[in-house]
Design a protein around this motif. Structure first.
Motif, PDB file in Angstrom:
ATOM      1  N   HIS A 571       0.816  -1.214   0.000  1.00 28.07           N
ATOM      2  CA  HIS A 571       0.000   0.000   0.000  1.00 28.07           C
ATOM      3  C   HIS A 571       0.855   1.272   0.000  1.00 28.07           C
ATOM      4  CE1 HIS A 571      -4.070  -1.880   1.342  1.00 28.07           C
ATOM      5  NE2 HIS A 571      -3.954  -1.772   0.038  1.00 28.07           N
ATOM      6  N   TYR A 575       0.548   4.153  -2.960  1.00 24.97           N
ATOM      7  CA  TYR A 575       0.420   5.597  -2.752  1.00 24.97           C
ATOM      8  C   TYR A 575       1.541   6.360  -3.459  1.00 24.97           C
ATOM      9  CZ  TYR A 575      -0.250  10.159  -0.698  1.00 24.97           C
ATOM     10  OH  TYR A 575      -0.465  11.508  -0.547  1.00 24.97           O
ATOM     11  N   ASP A 576       2.758   5.880  -3.318  1.00 31.30           N
ATOM     12  CA  ASP A 576       3.899   6.575  -3.919  1.00 31.30           C
ATOM     13  C   ASP A 576       3.789   6.643  -5.443  1.00 31.30           C
ATOM     14  OD1 ASP A 576       5.002   7.026  -1.457  1.00 31.30           O
ATOM     15  OD2 ASP A 576       6.433   5.360  -1.566  1.00 31.30           O
ATOM     16  N   SER A 579      -0.118   8.689  -6.350  1.00 30.81           N
ATOM     17  CA  SER A 579      -0.456  10.015  -5.838  1.00 30.81           C
ATOM     18  C   SER A 579       0.003  11.175  -6.736  1.00 30.81           C
ATOM     19  CB  SER A 579       0.088  10.197  -4.414  1.00 30.81           C
ATOM     20  OG  SER A 579       1.488  10.029  -4.373  1.00 30.81           O
ATOM     21  N   LYS A 587      -5.785  12.380  -3.379  1.00 30.09           N
ATOM     22  CA  LYS A 587      -4.618  11.963  -2.592  1.00 30.09           C
ATOM     23  C   LYS A 587      -5.009  11.693  -1.150  1.00 30.09           C
ATOM     24  CE  LYS A 587      -1.014  14.467  -5.145  1.00 30.09           C
ATOM     25  NZ  LYS A 587      -0.028  15.571  -5.077  1.00 30.09           N
ATOM     26  N   LEU A 590      -6.865   8.447  -0.990  1.00 32.15           N
ATOM     27  CA  LEU A 590      -5.961   7.315  -1.196  1.00 32.15           C
ATOM     28  C   LEU A 590      -5.098   7.087   0.038  1.00 32.15           C
ATOM     29  CD1 LEU A 590      -4.807   5.136  -3.052  1.00 32.15           C
ATOM     30  CD2 LEU A 590      -3.227   6.860  -3.968  1.00 32.15           C
ATOM     31  N   LYS A 591      -4.696   8.158   0.695  1.00 33.73           N
ATOM     32  CA  LYS A 591      -3.879   8.031   1.905  1.00 33.73           C
ATOM     33  C   LYS A 591      -4.612   7.192   2.948  1.00 33.73           C
ATOM     34  CE  LYS A 591       0.033   9.392   3.808  1.00 33.73           C
ATOM     35  NZ  LYS A 591       1.345   9.118   3.187  1.00 33.73           N
ATOM     36  N   THR A 594      -4.599   3.464   1.964  1.00 39.82           N
ATOM     37  CA  THR A 594      -3.293   2.809   1.903  1.00 39.82           C
ATOM     38  C   THR A 594      -2.559   2.982   3.235  1.00 39.82           C
ATOM     39  OG1 THR A 594      -2.332   4.811   0.920  1.00 39.82           O
ATOM     40  CG2 THR A 594      -3.036   3.075  -0.596  1.00 39.82           C
TER      41      THR A 594
END
Length: 597
Positions: A571, A575-576, A579, A587, A590-591, A594
């Motif tokens: 996860h 994200y990396d 994003s 973002k 998603l944060k 994840t």
């Protein structure tokens, strides 16, 4: 006409031809998995629209053979049609060859259109039925005589796949093919499978449903290549591309006469599982033959560096679309009217936002609640289920991009679910992660590793009745041999090759509880070399799909410490990678999905 009326009409034609049993496969003239509308004869005669399965019509019986992915769908679609479902691989059901051997009378006739039956399959019928002196009539397309509004062959345009996507020139590919021909002492190589041909000539099209390929046949010699294709599909750039590679064009169906000109001085390389039976029977018997898999099958399965880099780019684009879809589903279910079909359309909208997107890579499987227990469910206007803020929604979909094709499955929690559902969701996640984290020696086959995905389910006395994973073509067939993951060897499945570095395979275990819910989680894995030492060449997988696994369905306490660490690391990477392509609101969302657990 109703299905029963179509079958009656077919039986009348069978009586005219003296045919005792007539076989209607799901394939086209090129043994494709997905086929264009013109070739959907089996769906026409049975009413069953799944992508896999074969039908046999006799004077008083009609049988449909398909695998476990389609049992529920087939039963529903063929209800009251008079067509009986024969469940492949299930106790109490004869295989289709066993059925034919039983019902065909001594001296009887088995009929089929030999263009849609593979050479090896036709020869197997010859051997199976020889004891009863059954004759095979392979030059009759009886379906064409009763399908009055049959769609015509596709006339859609082809396009060149540039080397910046393909990563290898046509000249290089032909040189590699010819090297293999010379090793076998062959001066001719005949190809009918579209993914092989399109890969070799770096051409793509839109003649096959979902698969970006163009209808064609080919003959390769040690000096030239003959391509049999409808020239109306080729613009000036396509013709120039082919001419620059010394490829001569001929009308599409002229292949059947061309092979008759082979002589006893020729040695022909052919693939019995790929060449169609009618074409094989047009080849003079005194032509020497080398029977082995098409060299291109393995060549195209091992992706080159350019293809790998491009496929990773396609996965990022697809991941962004899936994140937006997941967010939209969770935020809008129950607030606005969403159905399985409208959800599928919404996901397609998000994919279209990605640069280089072409179209879907297979028929989307978007299923809610109990419909998700139907492994290869396809929503129709009649079955289209409304989605609410409760239960789970399964989306098994994919996209074709110039950078490659994707296949991704996620199950989303939309509201309250039972403890059992959460436990099943977590178990499927564990199964997927277990296979993804495999370390193994070069020489392993998919069936050596499949237990890693099934063990968490087998520990619960549960199982899923489909393969765990398959190869992925580069903007070709979404299901590609010659390697895959399955716990047992299935005859006819081209997936027994050792896993080679550069292969891309799916990892997609699931749990299906009929009448309640279905869960599947799927990522794509790239096979890569690890350390080589005195013990051998070690290998592992690199996950290249990046979409959150819905943490609303995960019970952290049911995960082992290493599984929790693996999920958290995955996860973090999701994200990396995604994003940078999302706005601030996306973002933030998603944060949350994840986050470390």
């Amino acid at each position: 006409m109703k299905v029963s009326e179509r079958i009656d009409a077919l039986r009348a034609l069978m009586a005219r031809e003296g045919i005792d049993a007539y076989l209607v496969p799901s394939a086209d003239n090129h043994q494709s998995e997905y086929v264009g509308e013109h070739f959907k004869s089996r769906a026409f005669i049975t009413g069953f629209t799944g992508s896999a399965g074969d039908c046999v019509i006799t004077k008083d019986e009609a049988g449909m053979w398909t695998d476990a992915r389609y049992f529920i769908q087939a039963e529903k679609q063929m209800k009251d049609t008079g067509v009986k479902l024969y469940k492949m691989g299930e106790p109490g059901f004869p295989s289709m060859p066993e059925f034919l051997e039983k019902v065909l009378p001594a001296g009887g006739i088995l009929g089929f259109d030999g263009r849609v039956v593979a050479m090896q399959e036709g020869q197997d019928y010859e051997e199976l039925l020889s004891g009863k002196n059954v004759n095979i009539k392979y030059d009759v397309d009886l379906i064409a005589e009763i399908w009055n509004d049959r769609p015509s062959l596709s006339e859609k345009k082809a396009f060149v796949l540039e080397e910046k996507y393909a990563g290898e020139s046509v000249a290089s590919k032909l040189e590699r093919i010819r090297t293999e021909m010379e090793k076998e002492g062959a001066n001719l190589h005949v190809l009918t499978t579209l993914d092989d041909i399109c890969w070799i000539i770096n051409l793509r099209g839109d003649d096959i449903e979902y698969s970006p390929m163009v209808l064609s046949y080919a003959i390769i010699t040690l000096e030239r290549m003959e391509l049999f294709i409808d020239e109306r599909k080729l613009d000036d750039s396509c013709k120039a591309h082919l001419a620059s590679n010394h490829i001569t064009l001929h009308p599409y169906n002229d292949i059947y006469e061309a092979v008759k000109k082979f002589t006893s001085q020729d040695n022909l390389l052919l693939d019995p599982a790929k060449l169609n039976y009618a074409l094989y029977n047009n080849i003079p018997q005194d032509v020497a033959k080398v029977e082995r898999p098409n060299p291109s099958v393995l060549f195209k399965a091992i992706k080159n560096e350019t293809e790998i880099a491009n496929m990773k780019k396609a996965q990022i684009k697809d991941g962004v679309a899936l994140v937006r879809f997941m967010k939209w589903m969770k935020e809008n279910a129950g607030k606005e009217k969403i159905t399985e079909l409208s959800a599928s359309d919404k996901l397609e909208e998000f994919r279209k936002m990605g640069e280089g997107y072409l179209w879907q890579s297979f028929e989307p499987i978007c299923s809610y609640k109990e419909n998700a227990a139907i492994v290869h469910y396809t929503a129709t206007p009649e079955t289209d289920k409304e989605v609410f803020a409760e239960g789970m929604f399964l989306a098994d979909t994919g996209g074709n991009y110039y950078e490659g094709s994707t296949d991704i499955t996620r199950t989303f929690v939309l509201g309250d679910i039972t403890d059992e559902m959460k436990f099943h969701f977590t178990t499927v996640c564990r199964s997927m992660l277990n296979l993804a984290s495999a370390k193994f020696l070069y020489g392993c086959h998919g069936y050596n590793l499949d237990i890693l995905a099934r063990q968490p389910l087998w520990d619960l006395d549960m199982n899923f009745k489909h393969g765990t994973g398959h190869g992925i073509g580069y903007l070709l067939s979404i299901h590609e041999g010659p390697a895959g993951f399955r716990w047992q060897v299935v005859p006819g499945k081209n997936e027994q090759h050792v896993i080679e570095p550069g292969m891309v395979l799916t990892d997609e275990p699931g749990i299906y509880i009929e009448g309640s819910h279905g869960i599947r989680t799927e990522n794509e894995l790239l096979a890569v070399n690890g350390i080589a030492n005195d013990f051998g060449q070690f290998m592992h997988f690199e996950t290249i799909s990046f979409v959150p696994i819905d943490l609303d369905g995960i019970d952290p306490e049911a995960l082992r410490a290493e599984e929790r660490a693996h999920l958290n690391a995955y996860h973090l990477e999701v994200y990396d990678k995604l994003s940078p392509y999302l706005d601030d609101e996306e973002k933030s969302w998603l944060k949350k999905y994840t986050r470390e657990i």
